[in-house]
Structures are given as structure tokens and as C-alpha cells.
Motif scaffolding. Structure first.
Motif, PDB file in Angstrom:
ATOM      1  N   ILE A 159     118.053  46.207  60.198  1.00  0.00           N
ATOM      2  CA  ILE A 159     117.784  45.720  58.820  1.00  0.00           C
ATOM      3  C   ILE A 159     119.804  45.904  58.537  1.00  0.00           C
ATOM      4  O   ILE A 159     120.433  44.880  58.397  1.00  0.00           O
ATOM      5  CB  ILE A 159     117.852  46.768  57.727  1.00  0.00           C
ATOM      6  CG1 ILE A 159     116.403  46.314  57.362  1.00  0.00           C
ATOM      7  CG2 ILE A 159     118.247  46.645  56.174  1.00  0.00           C
ATOM      8  CD1 ILE A 159     115.351  47.149  56.306  1.00  0.00           C
ATOM      9  N   ASP A 160     120.877  46.838  59.119  1.00  0.00           N
ATOM     10  CA  ASP A 160     121.607  47.057  59.427  1.00  0.00           C
ATOM     11  C   ASP A 160     122.514  46.084  59.786  1.00  0.00           C
ATOM     12  O   ASP A 160     123.411  45.406  59.346  1.00  0.00           O
ATOM     13  CB  ASP A 160     121.977  48.922  59.865  1.00  0.00           C
ATOM     14  CG  ASP A 160     122.016  49.614  59.248  1.00  0.00           C
ATOM     15  OD1 ASP A 160     121.184  49.469  57.897  1.00  0.00           O
ATOM     16  OD2 ASP A 160     121.413  50.756  59.463  1.00  0.00           O
ATOM     17  N   TRP A 161     121.818  46.034  61.062  1.00  0.00           N
ATOM     18  CA  TRP A 161     122.722  44.870  61.610  1.00  0.00           C
ATOM     19  C   TRP A 161     122.834  43.165  61.221  1.00  0.00           C
ATOM     20  O   TRP A 161     123.698  42.640  60.851  1.00  0.00           O
ATOM     21  CB  TRP A 161     122.180  44.352  63.565  1.00  0.00           C
ATOM     22  CG  TRP A 161     122.735  43.709  64.571  1.00  0.00           C
ATOM     23  CD1 TRP A 161     123.515  44.134  64.877  1.00  0.00           C
ATOM     24  CD2 TRP A 161     122.178  41.969  64.442  1.00  0.00           C
ATOM     25  NE1 TRP A 161     124.293  41.951  65.184  1.00  0.00           N
ATOM     26  CE2 TRP A 161     123.042  41.750  65.419  1.00  0.00           C
ATOM     27  CE3 TRP A 161     121.740  41.459  64.129  1.00  0.00           C
ATOM     28  CZ2 TRP A 161     122.838  40.147  66.048  1.00  0.00           C
ATOM     29  CZ3 TRP A 161     120.864  40.075  64.186  1.00  0.00           C
ATOM     30  CH2 TRP A 161     122.238  39.839  65.251  1.00  0.00           C
TER      31      TRP A 161
ATOM     32  N   THR B 184     129.545  42.618  54.119  1.00  0.00           N
ATOM     33  CA  THR B 184     128.739  43.210  53.810  1.00  0.00           C
ATOM     34  C   THR B 184     127.496  42.124  53.024  1.00  0.00           C
ATOM     35  O   THR B 184     128.197  42.077  52.040  1.00  0.00           O
ATOM     36  CB  THR B 184     127.937  44.652  54.286  1.00  0.00           C
ATOM     37  OG1 THR B 184     128.669  45.285  55.054  1.00  0.00           O
ATOM     38  CG2 THR B 184     127.244  45.156  54.060  1.00  0.00           C
TER      39      THR B 184
ATOM     40  N   ALA C 164     125.197  43.102  58.276  1.00  0.00           N
ATOM     41  CA  ALA C 164     126.795  43.439  58.763  1.00  0.00           C
ATOM     42  C   ALA C 164     127.430  42.623  58.932  1.00  0.00           C
ATOM     43  O   ALA C 164     126.176  41.721  59.657  1.00  0.00           O
ATOM     44  CB  ALA C 164     126.966  45.234  59.661  1.00  0.00           C
TER      45      ALA C 164
ATOM     46  N   ARG D  92     114.250  54.627  53.552  1.00  0.00           N
ATOM     47  CA  ARG D  92     115.891  54.842  53.082  1.00  0.00           C
ATOM     48  C   ARG D  92     116.098  56.233  51.716  1.00  0.00           C
ATOM     49  O   ARG D  92     116.554  57.056  51.850  1.00  0.00           O
ATOM     50  CB  ARG D  92     117.400  54.801  53.684  1.00  0.00           C
ATOM     51  CG  ARG D  92     117.428  54.044  54.434  1.00  0.00           C
ATOM     52  CD  ARG D  92     118.767  53.714  54.533  1.00  0.00           C
ATOM     53  NE  ARG D  92     118.503  52.064  55.660  1.00  0.00           N
ATOM     54  CZ  ARG D  92     118.749  51.092  56.037  1.00  0.00           C
ATOM     55  NH1 ARG D  92     120.046  51.187  55.809  1.00  0.00           N
ATOM     56  NH2 ARG D  92     118.514  50.224  56.692  1.00  0.00           N
TER      57      ARG D  92
ATOM     58  N   ASP E 257     115.091  50.565  60.097  1.00  0.00           N
ATOM     59  CA  ASP E 257     116.847  50.605  59.961  1.00  0.00           C
ATOM     60  C   ASP E 257     117.897  50.213  60.443  1.00  0.00           C
ATOM     61  O   ASP E 257     118.548  48.876  59.928  1.00  0.00           O
ATOM     62  CB  ASP E 257     116.823  52.118  59.137  1.00  0.00           C
ATOM     63  CG  ASP E 257     116.194  52.367  58.282  1.00  0.00           C
ATOM     64  OD1 ASP E 257     115.919  51.658  58.026  1.00  0.00           O
ATOM     65  OD2 ASP E 257     115.725  54.207  58.296  1.00  0.00           O
ATOM     66  N   GLU E 258     117.570  50.520  61.873  1.00  0.00           N
ATOM     67  CA  GLU E 258     118.608  49.686  62.925  1.00  0.00           C
ATOM     68  C   GLU E 258     118.826  48.003  62.491  1.00  0.00           C
ATOM     69  O   GLU E 258     119.936  47.520  62.745  1.00  0.00           O
ATOM     70  CB  GLU E 258     118.945  50.008  63.914  1.00  0.00           C
ATOM     71  CG  GLU E 258     119.244  51.609  64.119  1.00  0.00           C
ATOM     72  CD  GLU E 258     118.502  52.160  65.296  1.00  0.00           C
ATOM     73  OE1 GLU E 258     119.377  53.376  66.360  1.00  0.00           O
ATOM     74  OE2 GLU E 258     117.850  51.152  66.296  1.00  0.00           O
TER      75      GLU E 258
ATOM     76  N   TRP F  24     117.106  45.972  46.771  1.00  0.00           N
ATOM     77  CA  TRP F  24     116.443  46.112  47.250  1.00  0.00           C
ATOM     78  C   TRP F  24     114.757  46.020  46.631  1.00  0.00           C
ATOM     79  O   TRP F  24     114.806  46.598  45.435  1.00  0.00           O
ATOM     80  CB  TRP F  24     117.113  47.705  47.804  1.00  0.00           C
ATOM     81  CG  TRP F  24     117.414  47.433  48.943  1.00  0.00           C
ATOM     82  CD1 TRP F  24     118.744  46.961  48.369  1.00  0.00           C
ATOM     83  CD2 TRP F  24     117.545  47.686  50.274  1.00  0.00           C
ATOM     84  NE1 TRP F  24     119.396  47.130  49.478  1.00  0.00           N
ATOM     85  CE2 TRP F  24     118.759  47.212  50.520  1.00  0.00           C
ATOM     86  CE3 TRP F  24     116.260  47.915  50.866  1.00  0.00           C
ATOM     87  CZ2 TRP F  24     118.948  47.669  51.938  1.00  0.00           C
ATOM     88  CZ3 TRP F  24     116.290  47.878  52.680  1.00  0.00           C
ATOM     89  CH2 TRP F  24     117.894  47.811  53.384  1.00  0.00           C
TER      90      TRP F  24
ATOM     91  N   SER G 132     113.139  49.189  55.060  1.00  0.00           N
ATOM     92  CA  SER G 132     113.121  50.922  54.647  1.00  0.00           C
ATOM     93  C   SER G 132     112.813  52.100  54.038  1.00  0.00           C
ATOM     94  O   SER G 132     112.650  51.326  52.634  1.00  0.00           O
ATOM     95  CB  SER G 132     114.666  50.967  54.927  1.00  0.00           C
ATOM     96  OG  SER G 132     115.323  52.024  54.395  1.00  0.00           O
TER      97      SER G 132
END
Length: 113
Positions: free
Chosen positions: A79-81, A5, A84, A41, A76-77, A10, A39
């Protein structure tokens, strides 16, 4: 073969102001225009520092984020993609964007969802 990853710190909005030298109003505009995404989170809005290059938003980020949103991704999705490992690219998409592989990343992003 799947890589690791993409590691990034941040940045809060005040840290973004400091990192870019831009006023808070400009940072908010960059977020509104999808030149940066963040995000909540962990409470307050934070943006991956890796989305900046030499104090500016990564140029290829906005269009890629728009493609991901068009495919139904939340911030959020997305950023995750981006952070990763992506098997079809061989590295995290953000790493590929930073290496100038925008077309390849967007092609993969368009096939998602």
C-alpha cells in the motif's frame, strides 16, 4: 522530479459494503483473492478508497499486488509503495495504474526487493 503522495480516504469494511453495493462476504472474498488489500494500522481493517473505480476494485491492482508480494512486500508495504511517489514512474504507482500504465508499474515492481 517527485510528485506528491496519492491522497485517498480509507474505507472500513462496512464502508466498502456501502461503496460497492456488495455483501460483506463478497468484500472478504475480494480481500482473500487480493483484488483489494487493506491495513490495520489504525485498528480495524481499512482499504484505500482509491483502490476502487466506480464501485469496483481497480482491475490492475490484483496482479500488481501479487508481483509486490512475490518480491517480499507485506500488504502495508505494498500500500505504501502504491501511494508514494515513485521516481522511475514520475508519479505514485497507483496513479499510473489508474491511468492504464499497468505494464510500466509491474515492470518497476518486479525490479524491487
Amino acid at each position: 522530479m517527485t510528485g506528491a503522495t496519492f491522497e485517498t480516504t480509507w474505507l472500513s469494511l462496512p464502508e466498502l459494503v456501502e461503496a460497492t453495493g456488495e455483501p460483506l462476504s463478497r468484500i472478504r472474498r475480494l480481500l482473500d483473492e487480493r483484488q483489494l488489500i487493506g491495513s490495520r494500522r489504525e485498528g480495524s481493517l481499512k482499504v484505500p478508497a482509491a483502490f476502487l473505480v466506480e464501485g469496483e476494485p481497480l482491475g490492475s491492482l490484483r496482479g500488481t499486488v501479487i508481483v509486490l508480494h512475490d518480491r517480499g512486500f507485506t500488504d502495508d508495504e505494498a500500500i505504501d509503495w502504491l501511494l508514494a511517489p515513485e521516481d522511475s514512474i514520475g508519479i505514485p504507482p497507483l496513479e499510473a495504474l489508474r491511468a492504464g500504465r499497468k505494464s510500466e508499474v509491474r515492470r518497476v515492481a518486479q525490479s524491487l526487493g
